[in-house]
Design a protein around this motif. Structure first.
Motif, PDB file in Angstrom:
ATOM      1  N   ILE A  37       0.845  -1.188   0.000  1.00 10.90           N
ATOM      2  CA  ILE A  37       0.000   0.000   0.000  1.00 10.90           C
ATOM      3  C   ILE A  37       0.885   1.244   0.000  1.00 10.90           C
ATOM      4  O   ILE A  37       1.814   1.346   0.801  1.00 10.90           O
ATOM      5  CB  ILE A  37      -0.930   0.036   1.225  1.00 10.90           C
ATOM      6  N   LEU A 132      -3.370   0.231  -3.571  1.00  6.08           N
ATOM      7  CA  LEU A 132      -3.104  -1.039  -2.885  1.00  6.08           C
ATOM      8  C   LEU A 132      -2.952  -2.127  -3.928  1.00  6.08           C
ATOM      9  O   LEU A 132      -3.752  -2.211  -4.869  1.00  6.08           O
ATOM     10  CB  LEU A 132      -4.259  -1.352  -1.934  1.00  6.08           C
ATOM     11  N   ILE A 168      -7.565   0.039  -5.749  1.00  6.71           N
ATOM     12  CA  ILE A 168      -7.125  -1.350  -5.576  1.00  6.71           C
ATOM     13  C   ILE A 168      -6.714  -1.921  -6.929  1.00  6.71           C
ATOM     14  O   ILE A 168      -7.448  -1.782  -7.915  1.00  6.71           O
ATOM     15  CB  ILE A 168      -8.265  -2.218  -4.992  1.00  6.71           C
ATOM     16  N   ILE A 190     -13.665  -2.977   0.798  1.00  5.63           N
ATOM     17  CA  ILE A 190     -13.397  -2.675  -0.608  1.00  5.63           C
ATOM     18  C   ILE A 190     -14.704  -2.668  -1.396  1.00  5.63           C
ATOM     19  O   ILE A 190     -15.519  -3.573  -1.262  1.00  5.63           O
ATOM     20  CB  ILE A 190     -12.415  -3.698  -1.207  1.00  5.63           C
ATOM     21  N   TYR A 208     -12.181  -0.939  -8.153  1.00  6.31           N
ATOM     22  CA  TYR A 208     -12.366  -1.240  -6.741  1.00  6.31           C
ATOM     23  C   TYR A 208     -11.556  -0.249  -5.915  1.00  6.31           C
ATOM     24  O   TYR A 208     -10.455   0.134  -6.284  1.00  6.31           O
ATOM     25  CB  TYR A 208     -11.924  -2.660  -6.428  1.00  6.31           C
ATOM     26  N   LEU A 210     -10.566   1.055  -1.752  1.00  2.08           N
ATOM     27  CA  LEU A 210     -10.635   1.003  -0.293  1.00  2.08           C
ATOM     28  C   LEU A 210     -11.201   2.350   0.125  1.00  2.08           C
ATOM     29  O   LEU A 210     -10.544   3.367  -0.021  1.00  2.08           O
ATOM     30  CB  LEU A 210      -9.239   0.797   0.299  1.00  2.08           C
TER      31      LEU A 210
END
Length: 263
Positions: A37, A132, A168, A190, A208, A210
């Motif tokens: 990350i 991430l 993501i 997520i 996607y 976070l």
């Protein structure tokens, strides 16, 4: 140093030996597979001064203690092992998580990161964005060097969006869904969004994310967050101004959803 003839004294030699033994740590490398990350401060170039550097150090230390507390909630102190590395690269914070730990552990770490991002905004007036990913990487024992395709992927991903959130990578999603259901993605924090704005014009992809702002701001004051962002959006850089504006629009969208749910 021997002042008479310029030769090294015994004390000098002992000091050099000690430093050399320390540097040996940096020559020991480990191959790992896990989650990577990156989070960094938006507009750091125009913000960097003694005060903001102290703020960043305080925030980083808070995150380290927060994650340590999370780790110790899963294991006994005597069984503790460092399965999360946190490294500072200027205004960028790199977080490396061993993949052997399960989704429930990741969910708690992700929540810590979400709290960190929101704490930075509400208390320190710093806006973070990041990405991430998942994959193999190499890190040395001294944690001064880490390389791998996943490192490159994450660094490129978080620079690509014109929006402050944590994107993501497709690689992480593919790996996660090979062992878990889509419902479990939401459980670890997520969620997929459509029409995410990117730096590249006319490029809007679903991705996607976070979503720290959604998860945490539902329990805080989204209106206050918007006010803070509006006062912070004073950069002469059009790209940075666009990121602020797009982030504000996202919070407004979340607030509308929350109001609809409550009515």
């Amino acid at each position: 140093m021997n002042e008479n003839n310029g030769s090294l004294s015994i004390e000098d030699l002992n000091f050099i030996c000690k430093q050399s033994s320390k540097n040996k740590k940096n020559s020991v490398i480990y191959s790992k597979r896990g989650i990577v990350i990156f989070v960094d401060v938006l507009g750091w170039k125009n913000l960097a001064n003694d005060q903001t550097i102290i703020k960043l150090m305080e925030l980083t230390n808070w995150l380290k203690w927060k994650i340590l507390d999370t780790q110790l909630r899963f294991i006994k102190l005597e069984d503790y092992k460092n399965n999360v590395d946190i490294i500072n690269l200027s205004d960028t914070i790199v977080i490396l998580i061993d993949m052997e730990d399960g989704p429930y552990f990741w969910a708690n770490i992700f929540n810590d990161i979400s709290e960190f991002v929101c704490k930075a905004l509400f208390e320190y007036k710093l806006l973070f964005r990041g990405a991430l990913g998942y994959g193999d990487f190499i890190i040395n024992k001294g944690k001064s060097m880490f390389v791998g395709q996943v490192i490159n992927e994450v660094a490129e991903l978080y620079e690509s969006a014109s929006w402050a959130n944590i994107l993501i990578s497709d690689t992480f999603i593919k790996e996660f869904l090979s062992k878990n259901s889509k419902n479990n993605l939401v459980k670890i924090g997520i969620k997929k969004y459509e029409q995410i704005p990117y730096k590249e014009k006319n490029k809007h992809n679903e991705k996607y994310v976070l979503y720290p702002y959604e998860r945490v701001w539902k329990n805080q004051n989204g209106t206050e967050a918007i006010k803070i962002l509006e006062t912070m959006n004073i950069s002469n850089d059009n790209h940075i101004r666009n990121i602020f504006c797009n982030t504000i629009k996202f919070i407004q969208y979340i607030e509308e959803q929350k109001n609809e749910y409550n009515t």
